[in-house]
Design a protein around this motif. Structure first.
Motif, PDB file in Angstrom:
ATOM      1  N   ASP A 180      -8.313 -35.568 -26.872  1.00 44.02           N
ATOM      2  CA  ASP A 180      -9.144 -34.461 -27.333  1.00 44.02           C
ATOM      3  C   ASP A 180     -10.629 -34.741 -27.168  1.00 44.02           C
ATOM      4  N   ALA A 181     -10.958 -35.810 -26.431  1.00 46.23           N
ATOM      5  CA  ALA A 181     -12.371 -36.107 -26.184  1.00 46.23           C
ATOM      6  C   ALA A 181     -13.045 -35.006 -25.374  1.00 46.23           C
ATOM      7  N   TRP A 182     -12.253 -34.225 -24.649  1.00 44.89           N
ATOM      8  CA  TRP A 182     -12.799 -33.111 -23.877  1.00 44.89           C
ATOM      9  C   TRP A 182     -13.593 -32.150 -24.762  1.00 44.89           C
ATOM     10  N   TYR A 183     -13.218 -32.049 -26.039  1.00 47.24           N
ATOM     11  CA  TYR A 183     -13.722 -30.966 -26.883  1.00 47.24           C
ATOM     12  C   TYR A 183     -14.711 -31.428 -27.949  1.00 47.24           C
ATOM     13  N   GLY A 184     -15.111 -32.699 -27.886  1.00 46.43           N
ATOM     14  CA  GLY A 184     -16.142 -33.181 -28.788  1.00 46.43           C
ATOM     15  C   GLY A 184     -15.766 -33.019 -30.247  1.00 46.43           C
ATOM     16  N   GLU A 185     -16.764 -32.971 -31.100  1.00 49.69           N
ATOM     17  CA  GLU A 185     -16.533 -32.836 -32.535  1.00 49.69           C
ATOM     18  C   GLU A 185     -16.599 -31.360 -32.923  1.00 49.69           C
ATOM     19  N   THR A 186     -15.637 -30.614 -32.407  1.00 48.76           N
ATOM     20  CA  THR A 186     -15.511 -29.178 -32.674  1.00 48.76           C
ATOM     21  C   THR A 186     -14.258 -28.941 -33.508  1.00 48.76           C
ATOM     22  N   SER A 187     -13.935 -27.695 -33.723  1.00 45.06           N
ATOM     23  CA  SER A 187     -12.721 -27.384 -34.480  1.00 45.06           C
ATOM     24  C   SER A 187     -11.463 -27.574 -33.644  1.00 45.06           C
ATOM     25  N   GLY A 188     -11.593 -27.671 -32.308  1.00 41.55           N
ATOM     26  CA  GLY A 188     -10.430 -27.791 -31.442  1.00 41.55           C
ATOM     27  C   GLY A 188      -9.510 -28.945 -31.796  1.00 41.55           C
ATOM     28  N   PRO A 189     -10.021 -30.183 -31.907  1.00 40.56           N
ATOM     29  CA  PRO A 189      -9.140 -31.293 -32.263  1.00 40.56           C
ATOM     30  C   PRO A 189      -8.461 -31.126 -33.625  1.00 40.56           C
ATOM     31  N   HIS A 190      -9.144 -30.512 -34.575  1.00 41.89           N
ATOM     32  CA  HIS A 190      -8.526 -30.267 -35.883  1.00 41.89           C
ATOM     33  C   HIS A 190      -7.380 -29.265 -35.757  1.00 41.89           C
ATOM     34  N   GLN A 191      -7.605 -28.211 -34.991  1.00 43.21           N
ATOM     35  CA  GLN A 191      -6.548 -27.225 -34.782  1.00 43.21           C
ATOM     36  C   GLN A 191      -5.355 -27.854 -34.070  1.00 43.21           C
ATOM     37  N   HIS A 192      -5.634 -28.684 -33.058  1.00 37.78           N
ATOM     38  CA  HIS A 192      -4.562 -29.317 -32.287  1.00 37.78           C
ATOM     39  C   HIS A 192      -3.714 -30.213 -33.189  1.00 37.78           C
ATOM     40  N   PHE A 193      -4.368 -30.970 -34.057  1.00 40.23           N
ATOM     41  CA  PHE A 193      -3.634 -31.857 -34.960  1.00 40.23           C
ATOM     42  C   PHE A 193      -2.758 -31.051 -35.910  1.00 40.23           C
ATOM     43  N   ASP A 194      -3.292 -29.961 -36.454  1.00 41.93           N
ATOM     44  CA  ASP A 194      -2.509 -29.151 -37.380  1.00 41.93           C
ATOM     45  C   ASP A 194      -1.311 -28.497 -36.692  1.00 41.93           C
ATOM     46  N   ILE A 195      -1.504 -28.076 -35.460  1.00 41.43           N
ATOM     47  CA  ILE A 195      -0.389 -27.495 -34.710  1.00 41.43           C
ATOM     48  C   ILE A 195       0.719 -28.532 -34.527  1.00 41.43           C
ATOM     49  N   ALA A 196       0.322 -29.761 -34.158  1.00 46.12           N
ATOM     50  CA  ALA A 196       1.305 -30.839 -34.008  1.00 46.12           C
ATOM     51  C   ALA A 196       2.010 -31.117 -35.338  1.00 46.12           C
ATOM     52  N   ARG A 197       1.257 -31.055 -36.399  1.00 44.13           N
ATOM     53  CA  ARG A 197       1.789 -31.306 -37.742  1.00 44.13           C
ATOM     54  C   ARG A 197       2.910 -30.335 -38.092  1.00 44.13           C
ATOM     55  N   VAL A 198       2.762 -29.081 -37.687  1.00 44.13           N
ATOM     56  CA  VAL A 198       3.775 -28.071 -37.987  1.00 44.13           C
ATOM     57  C   VAL A 198       5.074 -28.347 -37.235  1.00 44.13           C
ATOM     58  N   ARG A 199       4.982 -28.933 -36.026  1.00 45.92           N
ATOM     59  CA  ARG A 199       6.199 -29.267 -35.298  1.00 45.92           C
ATOM     60  C   ARG A 199       7.059 -30.243 -36.090  1.00 45.92           C
ATOM     61  N   ALA A 200       6.433 -31.173 -36.812  1.00 45.86           N
ATOM     62  CA  ALA A 200       7.191 -32.120 -37.618  1.00 45.86           C
ATOM     63  C   ALA A 200       7.985 -31.391 -38.696  1.00 45.86           C
ATOM     64  N   VAL A 201       7.361 -30.399 -39.342  1.00 47.69           N
ATOM     65  CA  VAL A 201       8.037 -29.650 -40.404  1.00 47.69           C
ATOM     66  C   VAL A 201       9.160 -28.803 -39.816  1.00 47.69           C
ATOM     67  N   GLU A 202       8.877 -28.133 -38.700  1.00 49.27           N
ATOM     68  CA  GLU A 202       9.899 -27.284 -38.072  1.00 49.27           C
ATOM     69  C   GLU A 202      11.133 -28.087 -37.696  1.00 49.27           C
ATOM     70  N   GLU A 203      10.928 -29.238 -37.078  1.00 52.86           N
ATOM     71  CA  GLU A 203      12.041 -30.017 -36.540  1.00 52.86           C
ATOM     72  C   GLU A 203      12.641 -30.969 -37.566  1.00 52.86           C
ATOM     73  N   GLY A 204      11.920 -31.221 -38.666  1.00 57.81           N
ATOM     74  CA  GLY A 204      12.442 -32.122 -39.686  1.00 57.81           C
ATOM     75  C   GLY A 204      12.413 -33.572 -39.277  1.00 57.81           C
ATOM     76  N   VAL A 205      11.469 -33.922 -38.409  1.00 60.76           N
ATOM     77  CA  VAL A 205      11.339 -35.310 -37.969  1.00 60.76           C
ATOM     78  C   VAL A 205       9.865 -35.713 -38.063  1.00 60.76           C
ATOM     79  N   PRO A 206       9.577 -37.010 -38.244  1.00 57.05           N
ATOM     80  CA  PRO A 206       8.176 -37.435 -38.269  1.00 57.05           C
ATOM     81  C   PRO A 206       7.533 -37.306 -36.901  1.00 57.05           C
ATOM     82  N   LEU A 207       6.213 -37.278 -36.898  1.00 58.35           N
ATOM     83  CA  LEU A 207       5.464 -37.183 -35.652  1.00 58.35           C
ATOM     84  C   LEU A 207       4.380 -38.253 -35.641  1.00 58.35           C
TER      85      LEU A 207
END
Length: 540
Positions: free
Chosen positions: A443-470
């Motif tokens: 995520d270095a492409w996007y600097g210290e913007t909201s993009g990396p935070h959004q990307h992390f939260d999106i990944a976080r939801v996959r863990a809940v959906e699938e019931g496995v750690p990420l």
């Protein structure tokens, strides 16, 4: 005599009567405000303000065409504010890509806004034809909005970023509903509840239903939060036996990462971090996407020297899992195929497994319609050696000593229901579903913007959906480990260099409903809410 609802009625009528640039500005402002309901703002209650404003403006549109443009402007404002960070990637080589900045800032939002525009037009047409008001109108709006979100996530390779439900990422008890109906199902219920207050502006006979609908929506989310808290209770700290992961975040700027002369220094930096105190007590060391800065070709002497270097920092009996560009010879054409991949190397320097990214970024990793474009007319932003080839799809790697793992590289993690293999390929024996997901990104492409935070939260939801750690390893921000309930058990923040060693959380005992049935759970919800529209409409 003025009633308590008179100011609200006047506001709704004023918004509905706006024309020209005033209507466009008001709709865009409402959409932009709604962007703060998502990461990193998490102001979810803003949907209860912005969606009624949109519905009032659609009501006031004289035609479906007018409703389209109202919805389009709402979407445009929403996506400009929510996705502004995409343009930051172009500043890494602004001399070459200056012309693309307007396309990133405004062009992509203009395209994505077509979905909200079309949804608004469809809503206007059906609500007018069926004379819907009150709760029935709100449910129709929610069904159409969610259908448009689903289409946005699937058409033309899909871009399901910043769906409404992602605003609940910081509200973990509510987020647990993603294990039942996925992020689209959570979006559906959120929009249905948030659209109910639109009925407060209107005839007096509609307000009782508006109050009942709004109260029901709030009660529903209170019930979801209660159930989610119950689901999470007593699960904290559950870890896989004897598995410790070391995540390496080198925090290399994208300009330095793209500098050919800095490749060796970048690689040595990763080696140094990996071999810091405690490296021999972990089970696996994880490097981010394209951490290995050279193109690896299996069997070549240079590749062997790289794997030997990796083995030097691989824990005894363990693995290093590292993102790397790869090249292979195409047996059919005799040409070379390039992959954005991952290699698993053991402590003896053997290549234990490989994985190749299957969901590629259009224009970044491949050029759509390249075959019909003039030769050399346009080149992909990130694929210097030509377009990357797509891997076969979600895979589960079985590495002795580690629970079965499902790798995902960068962008792949944003696609609900398409992140984990369900069965062994071709019916052969194999590990089947993964016990954990591994997301390598940069995520270095996007600097210290909201993009990396959004990307992390999106990944976080996959863990809940699938019931496995990420487990997530980023070149910079945000690296971390998320348990199957969305709790962050370890992390390295944006702009930080270092390593984090942490136990791998256990997966939930049984596969979640969403992991078993995917978006069929969403279809069930959509049909249920659609069936409620008719009896609610008759009660008006």
């Amino acid at each position: 005599m003025a009633t308590p609802h008179a100011p609200l009625n006047r506001t709704a009528e004023w918004l509905g009567a706006l024309t020209g640039w005033r209507r466009a500005l008001a709709a865009a402002a409402a959409g932009a405000t709604a962007a703060f309901a998502l990461s990193p703002g998490y102001a979810v209650p803003l949907w209860w303000l912005c969606l009624p404003v949109l519905i009032w403006m659609i009501r006031g549109s004289a035609t479906a065409r007018g409703a389209f443009w109202t919805g389009w402007w709402f979407g445009f404002g929403h996506f400009v504010f929510g996705l502004y960070w995409i343009s930051f990637a172009l500043w890494v080589d602004i001399a070459r890509f200056w012309w693309a900045v307007p396309l990133a800032v405004a062009g992509l939002p203009m395209l994505l806004a077509i979905f909200t525009g079309f949804g608004a037009a469809l809503f206007k047409s059906l609500a007018w034809r069926w004379r819907l008001q009150g709760a029935a109108e709100a449910l129709l709006f929610a069904v159409i909005w969610t259908a448009m979100e689903w289409l946005r996530g699937h058409l033309f390779t899909g871009f399901p970023w910043n769906l409404v439900g992602y605003g609940w990422s910081a509200w973990l008890p509510v987020l647990q509903f993603a294990s039942v109906a996925g992020i689209y199902g959570l979006s559906l219920l959120t929009v249905a509840a948030a659209a109910m207050p639109a009925a407060f502006a209107g005839p007096p006979e509609r307000r009782r239903q508006a109050m009942a609908g709004t109260a029901a929506g709030l009660a529903l989310f209170a019930a979801i939060a209660g159930w989610g808290a119950w689901r999470m209770a007593g699960t904290e700290g559950r870890a896989a036996e004897d598995v410790t992961i070391r995540i390496v975040q080198p925090n290399i700027s994208q300009k330095m990462k793209s500098d050919r002369d800095a490749r060796l220094a970048n690689f040595q930096r990763l080696l140094q971090l990996s071999s810091s105190a405690g490296w021999d007590k972990v089970t696996a060391v994880v490097w981010p996407e394209t951490a290995i800065p050279w193109l690896l070709v299996e069997g070549e002497p240079f590749t062997l020297s790289v794997t030997e270097a990796l083995a030097s920092v691989t824990p005894p009996g363990g693995y290093i899992l590292a993102g790397t560009p790869r090249a292979t010879l195409d047996g059919e054409t005799g040409g070379t195929r390039y992959w954005n991949g991952m290699v698993a190397v053991d402590s003896a320097g053997h290549l234990a497994a490989t994985y190749d990214k299957f969901h590629l970024v259009p224009f970044g990793e491949y050029m759509p319609f390249r075959s019909i474009l003039p030769a050399g007319a346009v080149s992909a932003v990130a694929a210097s050696a030509g377009d990357y080839a797509a891997g076969p799809g979600p895979r589960t790697l079985d590495l002795p000593g580690l629970p079965p793992v499902g790798p995902l590289i960068c962008y792949e993690v944003i696609f609900p229901g398409n992140v984990a293999a369900s069965v062994a390929p071709d019916g052969a024996e194999g590990p089947g579903r993964p016990a954990w997901l591994l997301n390598l990104t940069n995520d270095a492409w996007y600097g210290e913007t909201s993009g990396p935070h959004q990307h992390f939260d999106i990944a976080r939801v996959r863990a809940v959906e699938e019931g496995v750690p990420l487990v997530r390893a980023a070149n910079t921000g945000i690296s971390g480990i998320v348990d199957p309930y969305g709790r962050i058990t370890a992390s390295l923040g944006l702009g930080r260099e270092g390593v984090v060693d942490a136990a791998l959380p256990q997966a939930v005992p049984d596969a979640t409903l969403y992991a078993q049935y995917g978006d069929w759970t969403l279809v069930t919800l959509l049909l249920f809410l659609s069936c409620l529209i008719v009896p609610l409409a008759r009660r008006m």
